[in-house]
Design a protein around this motif. Structure first.
Motif, PDB file in Angstrom:
ATOM      1  N   VAL A  76       6.672   9.299 -13.817  1.00 30.19           N
ATOM      2  CA  VAL A  76       6.205  10.669 -13.579  1.00 30.19           C
ATOM      3  C   VAL A  76       4.950  10.584 -12.734  1.00 30.19           C
ATOM      4  O   VAL A  76       3.973   9.922 -13.108  1.00 30.19           O
ATOM      5  CB  VAL A  76       5.945  11.417 -14.895  1.00 30.19           C
ATOM      6  CG1 VAL A  76       5.362  12.795 -14.626  1.00 30.19           C
ATOM      7  CG2 VAL A  76       7.238  11.548 -15.693  1.00 30.19           C
ATOM      8  N   ARG A  77       4.957  11.248 -11.609  1.00 29.64           N
ATOM      9  CA  ARG A  77       3.881  11.133 -10.630  1.00 29.64           C
ATOM     10  C   ARG A  77       2.683  12.008 -10.988  1.00 29.64           C
ATOM     11  O   ARG A  77       2.750  12.881 -11.842  1.00 29.64           O
ATOM     12  CB  ARG A  77       4.406  11.512  -9.244  1.00 29.64           C
ATOM     13  CG  ARG A  77       4.807  12.968  -9.148  1.00 29.64           C
ATOM     14  CD  ARG A  77       5.717  13.264  -7.980  1.00 29.64           C
ATOM     15  NE  ARG A  77       5.032  13.281  -6.701  1.00 29.64           N
ATOM     16  CZ  ARG A  77       5.401  14.061  -5.675  1.00 29.64           C
ATOM     17  NH1 ARG A  77       6.447  14.875  -5.805  1.00 29.64           N
ATOM     18  NH2 ARG A  77       4.753  14.017  -4.549  1.00 29.64           N
ATOM     19  N   ASP A  78       1.580  11.735 -10.304  1.00 32.12           N
ATOM     20  CA  ASP A  78       0.377  12.573 -10.278  1.00 32.12           C
ATOM     21  C   ASP A  78      -0.249  12.787 -11.651  1.00 32.12           C
ATOM     22  O   ASP A  78      -0.358  13.903 -12.147  1.00 32.12           O
ATOM     23  CB  ASP A  78       0.685  13.922  -9.618  1.00 32.12           C
ATOM     24  CG  ASP A  78      -0.587  14.739  -9.387  1.00 32.12           C
ATOM     25  OD1 ASP A  78      -1.690  14.162  -9.445  1.00 32.12           O
ATOM     26  OD2 ASP A  78      -0.467  15.956  -9.170  1.00 32.12           O
ATOM     27  N   SER A 126      -4.707   5.945  -4.289  1.00 38.80           N
ATOM     28  CA  SER A 126      -3.480   6.280  -3.578  1.00 38.80           C
ATOM     29  C   SER A 126      -2.471   6.974  -4.481  1.00 38.80           C
ATOM     30  O   SER A 126      -1.871   7.983  -4.104  1.00 38.80           O
ATOM     31  CB  SER A 126      -2.854   5.002  -3.004  1.00 38.80           C
ATOM     32  OG  SER A 126      -1.602   5.252  -2.420  1.00 38.80           O
ATOM     33  N   THR A 127      -2.280   6.441  -5.700  1.00 39.39           N
ATOM     34  CA  THR A 127      -1.339   7.013  -6.657  1.00 39.39           C
ATOM     35  C   THR A 127      -1.841   6.771  -8.075  1.00 39.39           C
ATOM     36  O   THR A 127      -2.584   5.815  -8.330  1.00 39.39           O
ATOM     37  CB  THR A 127       0.067   6.376  -6.545  1.00 39.39           C
ATOM     38  OG1 THR A 127      -0.023   4.972  -6.830  1.00 39.39           O
ATOM     39  CG2 THR A 127       0.660   6.577  -5.167  1.00 39.39           C
ATOM     40  N   MET A 128      -1.429   7.617  -8.995  1.00 41.30           N
ATOM     41  CA  MET A 128      -1.586   7.354 -10.421  1.00 41.30           C
ATOM     42  C   MET A 128      -0.430   8.033 -11.137  1.00 41.30           C
ATOM     43  O   MET A 128      -0.283   9.257 -11.063  1.00 41.30           O
ATOM     44  CB  MET A 128      -2.929   7.849 -10.971  1.00 41.30           C
ATOM     45  CG  MET A 128      -3.155   7.360 -12.406  1.00 41.30           C
ATOM     46  SD  MET A 128      -4.845   7.552 -13.031  1.00 41.30           S
ATOM     47  CE  MET A 128      -4.798   9.255 -13.602  1.00 41.30           C
ATOM     48  N   ASP A 177       3.041  -5.485  -4.082  1.00 39.72           N
ATOM     49  CA  ASP A 177       2.915  -4.078  -3.716  1.00 39.72           C
ATOM     50  C   ASP A 177       2.524  -3.925  -2.252  1.00 39.72           C
ATOM     51  O   ASP A 177       3.041  -3.060  -1.548  1.00 39.72           O
ATOM     52  CB  ASP A 177       1.882  -3.396  -4.617  1.00 39.72           C
ATOM     53  CG  ASP A 177       2.383  -3.250  -6.045  1.00 39.72           C
ATOM     54  OD1 ASP A 177       3.615  -3.262  -6.246  1.00 39.72           O
ATOM     55  OD2 ASP A 177       1.558  -3.138  -6.963  1.00 39.72           O
ATOM     56  N   PHE A 178       1.584  -4.761  -1.798  1.00 42.66           N
ATOM     57  CA  PHE A 178       1.170  -4.760  -0.393  1.00 42.66           C
ATOM     58  C   PHE A 178       0.804  -6.185   0.016  1.00 42.66           C
ATOM     59  O   PHE A 178       0.061  -6.863  -0.694  1.00 42.66           O
ATOM     60  CB  PHE A 178      -0.044  -3.854  -0.162  1.00 42.66           C
ATOM     61  CG  PHE A 178       0.273  -2.391  -0.144  1.00 42.66           C
ATOM     62  CD1 PHE A 178       0.666  -1.759   1.027  1.00 42.66           C
ATOM     63  CD2 PHE A 178       0.191  -1.638  -1.302  1.00 42.66           C
ATOM     64  CE1 PHE A 178       0.970  -0.410   1.043  1.00 42.66           C
ATOM     65  CE2 PHE A 178       0.488  -0.283  -1.294  1.00 42.66           C
ATOM     66  CZ  PHE A 178       0.881   0.333  -0.119  1.00 42.66           C
ATOM     67  N   GLU A 179       1.293  -6.618   1.161  1.00 48.57           N
ATOM     68  CA  GLU A 179       0.932  -7.926   1.684  1.00 48.57           C
ATOM     69  C   GLU A 179      -0.490  -7.905   2.253  1.00 48.57           C
ATOM     70  O   GLU A 179      -0.971  -6.874   2.721  1.00 48.57           O
ATOM     71  CB  GLU A 179       1.909  -8.342   2.790  1.00 48.57           C
ATOM     72  CG  GLU A 179       3.344  -8.524   2.341  1.00 48.57           C
ATOM     73  CD  GLU A 179       3.584  -9.847   1.627  1.00 48.57           C
ATOM     74  OE1 GLU A 179       2.599 -10.606   1.442  1.00 48.57           O
ATOM     75  OE2 GLU A 179       4.742 -10.110   1.264  1.00 48.57           O
ATOM     76  N   ARG A 180      -1.125  -9.049   2.226  1.00 49.36           N
ATOM     77  CA  ARG A 180      -2.411  -9.208   2.896  1.00 49.36           C
ATOM     78  C   ARG A 180      -2.198  -9.079   4.405  1.00 49.36           C
ATOM     79  O   ARG A 180      -1.136  -9.433   4.934  1.00 49.36           O
ATOM     80  CB  ARG A 180      -2.976 -10.589   2.561  1.00 49.36           C
ATOM     81  CG  ARG A 180      -4.359 -10.853   3.125  1.00 49.36           C
ATOM     82  CD  ARG A 180      -4.903 -12.163   2.631  1.00 49.36           C
ATOM     83  NE  ARG A 180      -6.260 -12.373   3.078  1.00 49.36           N
ATOM     84  CZ  ARG A 180      -7.054 -13.333   2.634  1.00 49.36           C
ATOM     85  NH1 ARG A 180      -6.610 -14.187   1.708  1.00 49.36           N
ATOM     86  NH2 ARG A 180      -8.274 -13.464   3.088  1.00 49.36           N
ATOM     87  N   ASP A 181      -3.219  -8.570   5.116  1.00 46.76           N
ATOM     88  CA  ASP A 181      -3.133  -8.499   6.569  1.00 46.76           C
ATOM     89  C   ASP A 181      -4.366  -9.138   7.191  1.00 46.76           C
ATOM     90  O   ASP A 181      -5.134  -9.819   6.506  1.00 46.76           O
ATOM     91  CB  ASP A 181      -2.921  -7.054   7.045  1.00 46.76           C
ATOM     92  CG  ASP A 181      -4.105  -6.138   6.737  1.00 46.76           C
ATOM     93  OD1 ASP A 181      -5.220  -6.638   6.449  1.00 46.76           O
ATOM     94  OD2 ASP A 181      -3.928  -4.901   6.792  1.00 46.76           O
ATOM     95  N   SER A 182      -4.558  -8.949   8.476  1.00 45.15           N
ATOM     96  CA  SER A 182      -5.639  -9.636   9.183  1.00 45.15           C
ATOM     97  C   SER A 182      -7.026  -9.203   8.708  1.00 45.15           C
ATOM     98  O   SER A 182      -7.998  -9.936   8.895  1.00 45.15           O
ATOM     99  CB  SER A 182      -5.521  -9.383  10.689  1.00 45.15           C
ATOM    100  OG  SER A 182      -5.598  -7.990  10.978  1.00 45.15           O
ATOM    101  N   ARG A 183      -7.119  -8.031   8.064  1.00 45.05           N
ATOM    102  CA  ARG A 183      -8.411  -7.567   7.545  1.00 45.05           C
ATOM    103  C   ARG A 183      -8.648  -8.009   6.105  1.00 45.05           C
ATOM    104  O   ARG A 183      -9.719  -7.786   5.566  1.00 45.05           O
ATOM    105  CB  ARG A 183      -8.483  -6.036   7.633  1.00 45.05           C
ATOM    106  CG  ARG A 183      -8.721  -5.516   9.033  1.00 45.05           C
ATOM    107  CD  ARG A 183      -8.398  -4.049   9.173  1.00 45.05           C
ATOM    108  NE  ARG A 183      -9.106  -3.194   8.229  1.00 45.05           N
ATOM    109  CZ  ARG A 183      -8.875  -1.886   8.111  1.00 45.05           C
ATOM    110  NH1 ARG A 183      -7.921  -1.316   8.850  1.00 45.05           N
ATOM    111  NH2 ARG A 183      -9.556  -1.163   7.259  1.00 45.05           N
ATOM    112  N   GLY A 184      -7.652  -8.600   5.467  1.00 43.60           N
ATOM    113  CA  GLY A 184      -7.831  -9.064   4.099  1.00 43.60           C
ATOM    114  C   GLY A 184      -6.885  -8.376   3.135  1.00 43.60           C
ATOM    115  O   GLY A 184      -5.806  -7.912   3.499  1.00 43.60           O
ATOM    116  N   SER A 232      -1.706   7.004   2.289  1.00 41.77           N
ATOM    117  CA  SER A 232      -1.611   7.058   0.834  1.00 41.77           C
ATOM    118  C   SER A 232      -0.169   7.226   0.379  1.00 41.77           C
ATOM    119  O   SER A 232       0.654   7.844   1.064  1.00 41.77           O
ATOM    120  CB  SER A 232      -2.463   8.222   0.309  1.00 41.77           C
ATOM    121  OG  SER A 232      -2.366   8.316  -1.091  1.00 41.77           O
ATOM    122  N   GLY A 233       0.114   6.684  -0.803  1.00 38.69           N
ATOM    123  CA  GLY A 233       1.436   6.862  -1.379  1.00 38.69           C
ATOM    124  C   GLY A 233       1.679   8.264  -1.903  1.00 38.69           C
ATOM    125  O   GLY A 233       2.825   8.652  -2.144  1.00 38.69           O
TER     126      GLY A 233
END
Length: 257
Positions: free
Chosen positions: A69-71, A103-105, A122-129, A220-221
């Motif tokens: 259940v979102r939000d 982003s979400t809860m 959930d999210f891969e690391r990128d060039s900024r960390g 944001s999700g």
């Protein structure tokens, strides 16, 4: 890029323990006490059940093993302290290392006797960390028989996916660790560590509330600003409004002018 001075000031005096910092850095997750007092957990559980029962159909997603259940930002004051818990925000500073927002809860109920979740990030690391930090609040106790979340320690540090990663990501992975704890505990984790819930063999549903924080400039999700209810806005703090991206934080000097 530095954290806003006023955000740092609001969290002054709060810190993760040395052990929690080490676990976040080295294994990718830690289990800490949550912000809800033991005597208030029953009331929060009742509020959880009421919010689930009253949720609009569009806010409910039934998956292969869970109901989401979102939000939960707008579901009642009982849940406000979860995304504001100072140790969690400190962990976000440590992992994301630049200005961030919620982003979400959402609520997630894991039903018994259904498959384990695939190991995933959930999210891969990128060039900024690192790109995301998350929490899982244990409305119910997390045990090895009721689907506790498993983590692959150190997998957020992998330079590449190892060739021995099983094709069936629902199976046990060598060295995986279950994040167990009493009701009221919180798992805080790096969004790039591999994880997933295990099979709930207890015969009872297992409840949790989960949140994710991302960089302020990331997509944001959930469009939380668009969903904010007047009653929510009237009760939450400036810090909460900043984290929800409904208004910027003002420094104490600006607030006095």
């Amino acid at each position: 890029m530095q954290m806003p001075d006023c955000l740092s000031a609001m969290m002054d005096g709060f810190e993760l323990s040395a052990g929690a910092r080490r676990e976040l850095d080295e294994i990718g997750f830690t289990v800490i006490p949550g912000p809800v007092a033991a005597e208030d957990l029953a009331a929060l559980g009742a509020a959880y059940d009421a919010a689930i029962a009253s949720a609009a159909p569009d806010d409910v997603k039934v998956g292969s093993s869970t109901t989401r259940v979102r939000d939960f930002v707008n579901r009642g004051p009982e849940f406000d302290g979860l995304y504001l818990h100072p140790p969690v925000l400190k962990a976000c500073c440590r992992i994301i290392n630049e200005p961030f927002r919620l982003s979400t809860m959402h609520a997630r109920t894991l039903w018994p006797s259904l498959p384990a979740q695939n190991l995933h990030v959930d999210f891969e690391r990128d060039s900024r960390g690192w790109t995301m930090a998350g929490f899982i609040f244990m409305v119910d106790e997390f045990r090895n028989d009721n689907g506790a979340t498993r983590f692959v320690p150190g997998s957020h540090l992998w330079p590449a996916v190892p060739p021995d990663l099983p094709g069936d990501l629902k199976t046990d992975y060598p060295g995986q660790v279950l994040a167990c704890g009493p009701a009221g505990s919180m798992i805080v984790f790096n969004g790039s560590v591999r994880h997933g819930h295990t099979v709930n063999r207890s015969g009872e549903p297992r409840r949790s509330i989960q949140g994710a924080y991302i960089r302020r400039d990331a997509e944001s999700g959930e469009d939380l600003p668009a969903r904010m209810l007047p009653e929510t806005l009237s009760r939450i703090s400036p810090l909460a409004k900043y984290l929800l991206a409904v208004q910027p934080l003002q420094s104490s000097t600006e607030s006095a002018e």
